[in-house]
Design a protein around this motif. Structure first.
Motif, PDB file in Angstrom:
ATOM      1  N   SER B  72       0.788  -1.190  -0.111  1.00 15.87           N
ATOM      2  CA  SER B  72      -0.119  -0.065  -0.015  1.00 15.87           C
ATOM      3  C   SER B  72       0.757   1.312  -0.167  1.00 15.87           C
ATOM      4  CB  SER B  72      -1.061   0.032   1.237  1.00 15.87           C
ATOM      5  OG  SER B  72      -1.478   1.380   1.428  1.00 15.87           O
ATOM      6  N   PRO B  73       0.609   2.219  -0.863  1.00 14.96           N
ATOM      7  CA  PRO B  73       1.565   3.451  -1.055  1.00 14.96           C
ATOM      8  C   PRO B  73       0.897   4.331   0.271  1.00 14.96           C
ATOM      9  CG  PRO B  73      -0.353   3.573  -2.675  1.00 14.96           C
ATOM     10  CD  PRO B  73      -0.526   2.361  -2.234  1.00 14.96           C
ATOM     11  N   LYS B  74      -0.307   3.979   0.853  1.00 13.30           N
ATOM     12  CA  LYS B  74      -0.627   5.042   1.865  1.00 13.30           C
ATOM     13  C   LYS B  74       0.202   5.051   3.245  1.00 13.30           C
ATOM     14  CE  LYS B  74      -5.662   4.345   0.925  1.00 13.30           C
ATOM     15  NZ  LYS B  74      -6.790   3.804   1.298  1.00 13.30           N
ATOM     16  N   PRO B  75       0.191   6.147   3.851  1.00 16.35           N
ATOM     17  CA  PRO B  75       0.892   6.166   4.967  1.00 16.35           C
ATOM     18  C   PRO B  75       0.236   5.127   5.952  1.00 16.35           C
ATOM     19  CG  PRO B  75      -0.427   8.178   4.840  1.00 16.35           C
ATOM     20  CD  PRO B  75      -0.624   7.444   3.721  1.00 16.35           C
ATOM     21  N   LYS B  76       1.139   4.534   7.084  1.00 13.63           N
ATOM     22  CA  LYS B  76       0.355   3.545   8.237  1.00 13.63           C
ATOM     23  C   LYS B  76       0.452   4.270   9.231  1.00 13.63           C
ATOM     24  CE  LYS B  76       1.701   0.517   4.562  1.00 13.63           C
ATOM     25  NZ  LYS B  76       2.578   0.911   3.592  1.00 13.63           N
ATOM     26  N   CYS B 203      -6.346   5.159   6.239  1.00 14.71           N
ATOM     27  CA  CYS B 203      -5.149   4.366   6.112  1.00 14.71           C
ATOM     28  C   CYS B 203      -4.932   3.064   6.744  1.00 14.71           C
ATOM     29  CB  CYS B 203      -4.134   5.412   6.138  1.00 14.71           C
ATOM     30  SG  CYS B 203      -4.003   6.554   5.461  1.00 14.71           S
ATOM     31  N   PRO B 204      -4.054   2.234   6.457  1.00 18.26           N
ATOM     32  CA  PRO B 204      -3.828   0.912   7.208  1.00 18.26           C
ATOM     33  C   PRO B 204      -3.199   1.465   8.488  1.00 18.26           C
ATOM     34  CG  PRO B 204      -2.825   0.773   4.972  1.00 18.26           C
ATOM     35  CD  PRO B 204      -3.405   2.176   5.255  1.00 18.26           C
ATOM     36  N   THR B 205      -4.185   0.731   9.678  1.00 22.05           N
ATOM     37  CA  THR B 205      -3.760   0.948  10.858  1.00 22.05           C
ATOM     38  C   THR B 205      -3.887  -0.090  11.928  1.00 22.05           C
ATOM     39  OG1 THR B 205      -4.972   3.113  10.548  1.00 22.05           O
ATOM     40  CG2 THR B 205      -4.777   2.501  12.914  1.00 22.05           C
ATOM     41  N   ILE B 206      -3.001  -0.193  12.836  1.00 17.87           N
ATOM     42  CA  ILE B 206      -2.970  -1.105  13.935  1.00 17.87           C
ATOM     43  C   ILE B 206      -3.235  -0.543  15.142  1.00 17.87           C
ATOM     44  CG2 ILE B 206      -1.573  -2.893  15.228  1.00 17.87           C
ATOM     45  CD1 ILE B 206      -2.089  -3.853  12.237  1.00 17.87           C
ATOM     46  N   VAL B 207      -4.235  -1.092  15.594  1.00 15.42           N
ATOM     47  CA  VAL B 207      -4.629  -0.488  17.281  1.00 15.42           C
ATOM     48  C   VAL B 207      -4.235  -1.666  18.099  1.00 15.42           C
ATOM     49  CG1 VAL B 207      -6.494   0.155  18.554  1.00 15.42           C
ATOM     50  CG2 VAL B 207      -6.747   0.577  16.164  1.00 15.42           C
ATOM     51  N   ASN B 208      -3.272  -1.403  19.127  1.00 12.29           N
ATOM     52  CA  ASN B 208      -3.064  -2.324  20.216  1.00 12.29           C
ATOM     53  C   ASN B 208      -3.051  -1.744  21.392  1.00 12.29           C
ATOM     54  OD1 ASN B 208      -0.197  -3.829  18.470  1.00 12.29           O
ATOM     55  ND2 ASN B 208      -2.221  -4.753  18.856  1.00 12.29           N
ATOM     56  N   ASN B 209      -3.520  -2.338  22.454  1.00 12.50           N
ATOM     57  CA  ASN B 209      -3.643  -2.215  23.679  1.00 12.50           C
ATOM     58  C   ASN B 209      -2.244  -1.806  24.489  1.00 12.50           C
ATOM     59  OD1 ASN B 209      -3.407  -3.754  26.729  1.00 12.50           O
ATOM     60  ND2 ASN B 209      -5.043  -2.250  26.569  1.00 12.50           N
ATOM     61  N   VAL B 210      -2.255  -0.941  25.344  1.00 11.72           N
ATOM     62  CA  VAL B 210      -1.119  -0.354  26.047  1.00 11.72           C
ATOM     63  C   VAL B 210      -0.224  -1.633  26.368  1.00 11.72           C
ATOM     64  CG1 VAL B 210      -0.225   0.712  28.140  1.00 11.72           C
ATOM     65  CG2 VAL B 210      -2.059   1.703  26.855  1.00 11.72           C
ATOM     66  N   GLU B 211      -0.875  -2.629  27.247  1.00 12.77           N
ATOM     67  CA  GLU B 211       0.146  -3.604  27.804  1.00 12.77           C
ATOM     68  C   GLU B 211       0.472  -4.414  26.640  1.00 12.77           C
ATOM     69  OE1 GLU B 211      -2.220  -6.182  30.304  1.00 12.77           O
ATOM     70  OE2 GLU B 211      -0.708  -7.388  30.943  1.00 12.77           O
TER      71      GLU B 211
END
Lengths: 158, 431
Positions: B72-76, B203-211
């Protein structure tokens, strides 16, 4: 044109915030916090102004303002008591704390005193269950509350 | 027994500062990663570690990262979920307060692995002091050149922004969180597309918990296999368990994945007050189905709790002794989900309100015998019928409390029946 406007200082803070996001509208929540700091609460005039700043219709600001619980659309007291009524606090006696504060402040929950000294709110879990029962007073958490420690806090803040 | 990873910083004075973190070996992992590893190798190591999504869903973190499209050329973007709002959960607050730079180092490594140059920490609005600490410590990291351009002399750039929520439990759900980050009300999105394909700002995104993120530096330092072996099968590493309610020592305890619930309550949290007996335990935040006193010999990991019909969730253990009014407990929990329902899906918006009002009238002495089955019926009609899991989160306690403690509810209905004056009259659900 809106009837209110940010100070120069808030305006530059607003520009700094906007630059952090790829889209202008993403600055909505931080801008509302900034507006609350400057104007005390978010009046309809402020909603219009924030809409202008973010280049969205005022209704989009209203939609956000009424969805989230932390923004004040009416004036709040100088001391805002937010007592947690979540399950862990309930198990450890938050009802007693709430009743005590109602009596001491002479307010029902969700009321603000006429002189704008106090607001009392019951709120959902604040994420400090290990100190239950607890409350948030303005920006600070106070835990392991008893009616005695609540009195101490009140005496200190009055 | 394994030592501590995150919580060893909890007792160190100034553990939140960059100097103390570096003195204890901090920022070595990211240096090694940037110099010696390709992004794909980092993801592989996290896959090997069996690190799960520790916010509650338990989805393998490495697999989530691998969904980011390579071409993907989009920002992540990396978005750290610090919206911690599940009742009974307070572990992420400790991490942000006391393992601040460990969290940042994890953010740097994860961003490198997924190809992000911008990361956000979405923190719940009530955590004012935590947000202040994050902002202050981010500034220290920039000053030292650990954030910004050409980090550690490599071509890796990363900006980190703290974004405060404003009081909405729903924004802990990852797509609602992204809506909120974009400046909108927190209404969950339909999936697919999943955030890894189309997340923040399309845009491509990863959502992760703090821990989850906070364990990443150690995994890359010590190796995925090492971490995996600390835990139980398919549940790698250590875990922060938060214990609250009727125990002598409520608090956060970092223990291997799969530690028994009995051990957590009686050995680490000090057990119950003298003379009290255990009545019920919620093992993973208030949405996790309740367990009876006979069910606490379970291993506290995602798979073992699923096997007995509950869930590890956020590992917020809520302990209830024999003084607990179980009807009131369910009322308080249901009131929460009603208050926090975002209003988008009818079954959740209406069902949680009906359930709260029925439970209130049972508490007030106006319960009727049909109420128990009506509540079960409502729960069944919410379950699985909503866009996001908040509906399920409300239905699961209803079903489990009413089934496992049915006798308590029956007693409440018959004991209190007639106490209030409208007991035999139809009671409107709409008021």
């Amino acid at each position: 044109m809106s009837k209110v406007a940010f100070s120069q200082e808030s305006l530059s803070e607003f520009e700094r915030i906007v630059a952090q996001y790829p889209e202008r509208r993403a600055a909505m929540l931080p801008t509302l916090y900034l507006a609350e700091k400057e104007f005390g609460h978010i009046s309809p005039e402020v909603e219009v102004y924030v809409g202008e700043l973010l280049q969205v219709p005022a209704i989009k600001v209203r939609e956000v303002l009424t969805f989230y619980t932390l923004f004040a659309s009416k004036p709040r007291g100088k001391l805002h008591f937010q007592v947690c009524r979540g399950i862990s606090c309930d198990l450890r006696g938050c009802t007693k704390i709430i009743e005590h504060l109602q009596e001491k402040l002479n307010l029902n929950s969700e009321e603000t005193s006429a002189d704008l000294a106090y607001t009392l709110s019951e709120v959902e879990c604040l994420g400090a269950c290990e100190t239950a029962p607890m409350m948030q007073l303005n920006d600070d958490y106070h835990g392991d509350l008893t009616t005695e420690t609540v009195d101490l806090i009140l005496d200190e803040k009055k | 027994m394994a030592g501590k990873i995150i919580s060893k910083f909890f007792d160190i004075d100034g553990g939140n500062t960059i100097d103390v973190y570096e003195r204890h070996g901090g920022y070595q992992s990211i240096r090694r990663v940037l110099k010696k590893m390709a992004p794909g190798q980092v993801t592989d190591e996290v896959l090997k570690s069996n690190l799960r999504g520790l916010g509650g869903a338990g989805f393998p973190a490495g697999r989530k990262w691998s969904f980011i499209p390579k071409d993907s050329p989009k920002p992540k973007f990396l978005v750290v979920n610090a919206d911690e709002s599940e009742p009974g959960t307070f572990k992420d607050r400790y991490i942000m307060d006391r393992y601040t730079h460990g969290l940042f180092e994890g953010i740097m490594i994860a961003s490198y692995a997924i190809g992000a140059n911008k990361a956000f920490i979405y923190i719940r609005g009530e955590y004012v002091r935590q947000a202040e600490n994050l902002v202050e410590q981010i500034k220290c990291a920039y000053d030292r050149g650990y954030l910004g351009k050409r980090i550690f002399g490599t071509n890796f750039n990363l900006d980190l922004v703290v974004h405060r929520g404003a009081g909405a439990y729903i924004c802990g759900e990852e797509t609602a969180l992204l809506e909120s980050l974009e400046g909108k009300k927190g209404w969950p999105r339909m999936k697919p597309p999943f955030p890894a394909i189309e997340g923040a700002f399309k845009c491509p995104t990863i959502v992760n918990n703090v821990e989850t993120i906070a364990y990443v530096p150690t995994i890359l330092q010590e190796g995925g296999e090492w971490f995996s072996e600390l835990g139980s099968e398919r549940n790698g590493g250590l875990k922060l368990y938060g214990v609250s309610g009727h125990v002598k020592k409520p608090g956060v305890y970092e223990l291997p994945m799969g530690t028994s619930l009995r051990e957590i309550i009686y050995e680490h949290a000090g057990g119950l007050q003298d003379g009290r007996k255990l009545k019920a335990v919620v093992p993973g935040g208030s949405s996790a189905p309740v367990l009876t006193a006979d069910e606490i010999d379970v291993k506290m990991d995602y798979d073992s709790l699923a096997k007995i019909g509950s869930m590890l969730g956020s590992a917020g253990v809520i302990v209830m002794d024999d003084t607990t009014d179980i009807v009131r407990a369910l009322y308080v929990v249901t009131r929460f989900y009603h208050h926090e329902s975002c209003g988008q899906c009818t079954p959740c918006r209406e069902g949680t309100g009906w359930a709260e009002r029925i439970l209130k009238r049972i508490l007030d002495g106006n319960g009727r015998s049909v109420d128990i089955d009506n509540l079960l019926n409502i729960a069944g009609n919410i379950m699985g019928n909503t866009i996001c899991p908040l509906g399920d989160a409300a239905a699961l306690p209803l079903k489990s409390y009413l089934t496992k403690f049915r006798a308590d509810f029956e007693a409440a209905v018959s004991d209190r029946n007639g106490v209030g004056k409208v007991a035999d009259e139809p009671v409107s659900l709409l008021n």
